[in-house]
Write an enzyme that holds these catalytic residues in place. Sequence first.
Site, mmCIF file in Angstrom:
data_model
loop_
_atom_site.group_PDB
_atom_site.id
_atom_site.type_symbol
_atom_site.label_atom_id
_atom_site.label_comp_id
_atom_site.label_asym_id
_atom_site.label_seq_id
_atom_site.Cartn_x
_atom_site.Cartn_y
_atom_site.Cartn_z
ATOM 1 C CB VAL A 104 -3.892 0.547 5.337
ATOM 2 C CG1 VAL A 104 -4.874 -0.619 5.319
ATOM 3 C CG2 VAL A 104 -3.901 1.230 6.697
ATOM 4 C CB CYS A 105 -3.884 -2.448 1.729
ATOM 5 S SG CYS A 105 -4.339 -3.601 0.415
ATOM 6 C CB THR A 106 -1.314 -1.588 -2.348
ATOM 7 O OG1 THR A 106 -2.580 -0.926 -2.474
ATOM 8 C CG2 THR A 106 -1.476 -3.071 -2.644
ATOM 9 C CB THR A 124 2.222 -4.582 0.969
ATOM 10 O OG1 THR A 124 1.110 -3.909 0.332
ATOM 11 C CG2 THR A 124 2.821 -5.580 -0.007
#
Length: 319
Positions: A104-106, A124
Amino acid sequence: MAQRTVLVVLFEGVQSLDVTGPVEVFAGAERHTPGTYRLLTASLDGAPVRTTSGLTLVPDLSLAAAPPPHTLLVPGGQGARRPDRRLVGWVRDHGPRAARLVSVCTGALLLAEAGLLDGRRATTHWAYCDRLARDHPRVRVEPDPVYVRDGHVATSAGVTAGIDLALALAEEDLGRDAALLVARHLVVFLRRPGNQAQFSAQLAAQTARREPLREVQRWITEHPAGDLSVESLAARARLSPRHFARAFRAETGVTPGRYVDRVRLEHARRLLEDTADGVEEVSRASGYGTPEAMRRAFVRALGTPPAEYRRRFRPAPAH
């Protein structure tokens, strides 16, 4: 379906929403269908971790004591962008063994650092796509989608996109009705397909600095079926067509034509998702004029015609 263990990796500087968003989805699915998921959180040594917002999360156990998961979820945050080398090593060793490896995300930066995204498509948070591509050239970075799935690896964009991805995984496991119930409980939509852009057309482009150009941007958004030629828009801004086109691109980062294309596509997608209007009516309301013109725009931008887009992404009626 056999119970699936979902293991969420915790570390200092984790983004709290990257953890709690997907966890709430899987927990909701477990409430709907008991025995589906076993949710566990683990940190390197089993100690509590502090999130980027200052919250303290208490893991269930240490990573060393964690059972082999079906779904291994790596959230983002400052700790994923500057990861502990021990954490990178653990993810490198255990990630390939999971049936599903999710970031998730970074968290994608941590997976890339572990070499688990080499040769794969991934995304990302929009602010870190350039860094992911620069630091890990073997990763095929796709900056626009909400989430990307490549084999058993799934990566999502920033923060709330983790909820979208978790809902997609729950739908894959339990079916659309179960995922819709979870989405309604969380008061979110089960309708953001992975290939939707991270931003709306208005957010993807910069807001113009000068008021006449901002007014033109608003006009385009509010009148997608209107005359949106450069000449007409230039007259609204009281500029010559040449000066207008140059100024619009300089201040928004896109040409007027490209901005109009994005707005019309987004408007048509919303009508297809939210209404029962026919394709011909949607094409007129969105400024395409004919269903064929809209079909070409959809295929070019999304790889699917309007009718198929509606079939795939319009929410099922509530029961």
